[in-house]
Design a protein around this motif. Structure first.
Motif, PDB file in Angstrom:
ATOM      1  N   SER A 280       0.669  -1.375   0.018  1.00  0.00           N
ATOM      2  CA  SER A 280      -0.086  -0.111   0.135  1.00  0.00           C
ATOM      3  C   SER A 280       0.976   1.207  -0.048  1.00  0.00           C
ATOM      4  O   SER A 280       0.399   2.320  -0.328  1.00  0.00           O
ATOM      5  CB  SER A 280      -0.941   0.208   1.285  1.00  0.00           C
ATOM      6  OG  SER A 280      -0.043   0.136   2.348  1.00  0.00           O
ATOM      7  N   GLN A 281       2.057   1.226   0.617  1.00  0.00           N
ATOM      8  CA  GLN A 281       2.798   2.344   0.885  1.00  0.00           C
ATOM      9  C   GLN A 281       2.055   3.463   1.398  1.00  0.00           C
ATOM     10  O   GLN A 281       2.310   4.727   1.273  1.00  0.00           O
ATOM     11  CB  GLN A 281       3.608   2.697  -0.784  1.00  0.00           C
ATOM     12  CG  GLN A 281       4.288   1.986  -1.467  1.00  0.00           C
ATOM     13  CD  GLN A 281       4.907   2.324  -2.614  1.00  0.00           C
ATOM     14  OE1 GLN A 281       4.600   3.154  -3.209  1.00  0.00           O
ATOM     15  NE2 GLN A 281       6.008   1.839  -2.856  1.00  0.00           N
ATOM     16  N   LEU A 282       1.401   2.934   2.256  1.00  0.00           N
ATOM     17  CA  LEU A 282       0.497   4.089   3.091  1.00  0.00           C
ATOM     18  C   LEU A 282       1.358   4.855   4.118  1.00  0.00           C
ATOM     19  O   LEU A 282       2.160   4.355   5.021  1.00  0.00           O
ATOM     20  CB  LEU A 282      -0.558   3.475   3.755  1.00  0.00           C
ATOM     21  CG  LEU A 282      -1.517   4.465   4.845  1.00  0.00           C
ATOM     22  CD1 LEU A 282      -2.253   5.480   4.030  1.00  0.00           C
ATOM     23  CD2 LEU A 282      -2.448   3.498   5.525  1.00  0.00           C
ATOM     24  N   LYS A 323      -0.637   7.745  -0.540  1.00  0.00           N
ATOM     25  CA  LYS A 323       0.329   6.843  -1.020  1.00  0.00           C
ATOM     26  C   LYS A 323       1.657   7.610  -0.968  1.00  0.00           C
ATOM     27  O   LYS A 323       1.791   8.365  -1.698  1.00  0.00           O
ATOM     28  CB  LYS A 323       0.022   6.306  -2.455  1.00  0.00           C
ATOM     29  CG  LYS A 323       1.037   5.101  -2.880  1.00  0.00           C
ATOM     30  CD  LYS A 323       0.495   4.846  -4.308  1.00  0.00           C
ATOM     31  CE  LYS A 323       1.711   3.653  -4.683  1.00  0.00           C
ATOM     32  NZ  LYS A 323       0.969   3.038  -6.087  1.00  0.00           N
ATOM     33  N   SER A 326       3.778   8.264  -4.039  1.00  0.00           N
ATOM     34  CA  SER A 326       2.895   9.317  -5.005  1.00  0.00           C
ATOM     35  C   SER A 326       3.243  10.815  -4.507  1.00  0.00           C
ATOM     36  O   SER A 326       3.480  11.637  -5.395  1.00  0.00           O
ATOM     37  CB  SER A 326       1.332   9.028  -5.200  1.00  0.00           C
ATOM     38  OG  SER A 326       1.070   7.644  -5.835  1.00  0.00           O
ATOM     39  N   MET A 370      -6.032   7.843   0.820  1.00  0.00           N
ATOM     40  CA  MET A 370      -6.101   6.394   0.996  1.00  0.00           C
ATOM     41  C   MET A 370      -6.692   6.256   2.223  1.00  0.00           C
ATOM     42  O   MET A 370      -6.701   7.172   3.077  1.00  0.00           O
ATOM     43  CB  MET A 370      -4.742   5.635   1.142  1.00  0.00           C
ATOM     44  CG  MET A 370      -3.891   5.703  -0.196  1.00  0.00           C
ATOM     45  SD  MET A 370      -2.326   4.883   0.110  1.00  0.00           S
ATOM     46  CE  MET A 370      -2.775   3.189   0.034  1.00  0.00           C
TER      47      MET A 370
END
Length: 374
Positions: A280-282, A323, A326, A370
């Motif tokens: 997810s790269q949250l 993210k 991004s 997200m």
């Protein structure tokens, strides 16, 4: 035919043109670069049948006129290691032989007949024309490319959208998760017109345009564009279709404002991102009073990280997730030392703008949030 020119000038143009050529082409002539000598000018051309790029070089000496084609790898290999010096081409157009003489030696090889080389088509009288400075166009393309999509279902989102209106020229790119919108109020047209520039010609222009105030003229219709810049032109096929209504996804009322140093935020992101979930790269942003806290975690590997950086904040305390990769891309491309992040709530898109906009421009970047589980 015989002509002399600078080895460095030729090598630099060949490197730019070689990026047009596809590694696997069905036509052998498209693996070549076309040389055309007219008067005291050399025009070199590369094509992949959808993009045709030309570059014009002033010759130091020229005897005779004509055209021939050389395999791109042959001429690139010949020129790449030469120090700056004059190089002289001796070409027999009947036998199609080429000798290149330089200070310490020479190359001999065979050319190809140039008659089958596809040359660019001139734009029709119904084409729309706009003029933009080279550095502004290069900056806008560089700023936008990262936000383009790679989709088969919606190919219109795979390019950069140029929207010419009575108010401005707006340049847009989006992949549905992030968006870049740059408006230039010096360029406008009473007759609205638009086109979608594919990624390949956009990259060619990014790597070729000079960072100066020279003018770039773009002529375009519904299918193709002719872009004339200093010492060269690019003809390309455009992406056909209707671009999404980009303004409809941009929130107009995000009252929570974070003013922050972009480099400090990028550094903090790079610190916490390796500890986020790989899938997810949250990264969670928690803002309260005068500090922005970044949090990341990967439950599967029992890793987490947080970092706090100072900021100016106006609004209600909140937490929102983005993210991380991004957000890092946006910060890397916005081109401003200080930025303002405009937020509403955890479910609405975040807006990122330079704290001080460039003169006569308005730059805006958008990132979708997200879902937060807690």
């Amino acid at each position: 035919m015989r002509f002399t020119l600078s080895s460095t000038a030729l090598n630099n143009r060949l490197i730019s043109l070689s990026k047009v050529i596809n590694s696997k082409s069905s036509l052998q002539i498209l693996n070549c670069i076309l040389f055309q000598v007219t008067g005291d000018k050399l025009t070199i051309t590369a094509s992949d049948n959808e993009n045709v790029m030309q570059s014009i070089i002033e010759l130091e000496m020229a005897e005779g006129e004509g055209q021939f084609a050389i395999a791109s790898h042959t001429i690139l290999d010949a020129m790449k290691d030469l120090a700056e010096q004059p190089v002289t081409f001796n070409v027999d157009l009947n036998m199609l032989t080429v000798t290149i003489s330089h200070q310490s030696g020479e190359y001999n090889f065979t050319a190809q007949n140039a008659d089958g080389f596809p040359l660019p088509q001139k734009m029709g009288d119904n084409a729309t024309t706009l003029t933009i400075s080279s550095n502004v166009l290069a900056d806008n393309i560089s700023r936008s490319l990262f936000a383009t999509a790679q989709e088969e279902i919606r190919p219109v989102m795979n390019g950069i959208y140029f929207d010419l209106t009575p108010d401005s020229l707006t340049i847009v790119a989006t992949d549905g998760h992030k968006l870049v919108r740059s408006r230039n109020f010096n360029i406008k047209s009473e007759a609205p017109a638009s086109f979608i520039l594919p990624k390949k010609p956009a990259n060619l222009l990014k790597n070729t345009l000079e960072k100066n105030d020279s003018e770039v003229t773009i002529k375009f219709d519904s299918q193709a564009a002719e872009i004339e810049f200093e010492n060269g032109t690019l003809n390309c096929r455009l992406i056909e279709g209707r671009y999404p209504n980009y303004n409809s996804v941009i929130p107009t009322d995000n009252p929570n404002l974070i003013t922050i140093d972009s480099k400090a935020l990028m550094a903090a992101l790079r610190h916490v991102l390796p500890f986020a979930s790989e899938s997810s790269q949250l990264v969670k942003l928690k803002v309260d009073a005068n500090a922005l806290e970044l949090n990341s975690e990967d439950i599967d590997f029992a890793t987490s990280a947080k970092e706090s950086i100072p900021c100016e904040f106006v609004g209600q305390p909140l937490m929102i997730g983005f993210k991380g990769s991004s957000l890092l891309e946006i910060l890397s491309n916005i081109g401003s030392d200080e930025i303002v992040i405009q937020l509403a709530d955890p479910s609405r898109a975040g807006i990122i703008v330079p704290a001080i906009q460039p003169e006569d421009q308005d730059i805006l970047m958008l990132i979708m949030p997200m879902l937060l589980n807690d």
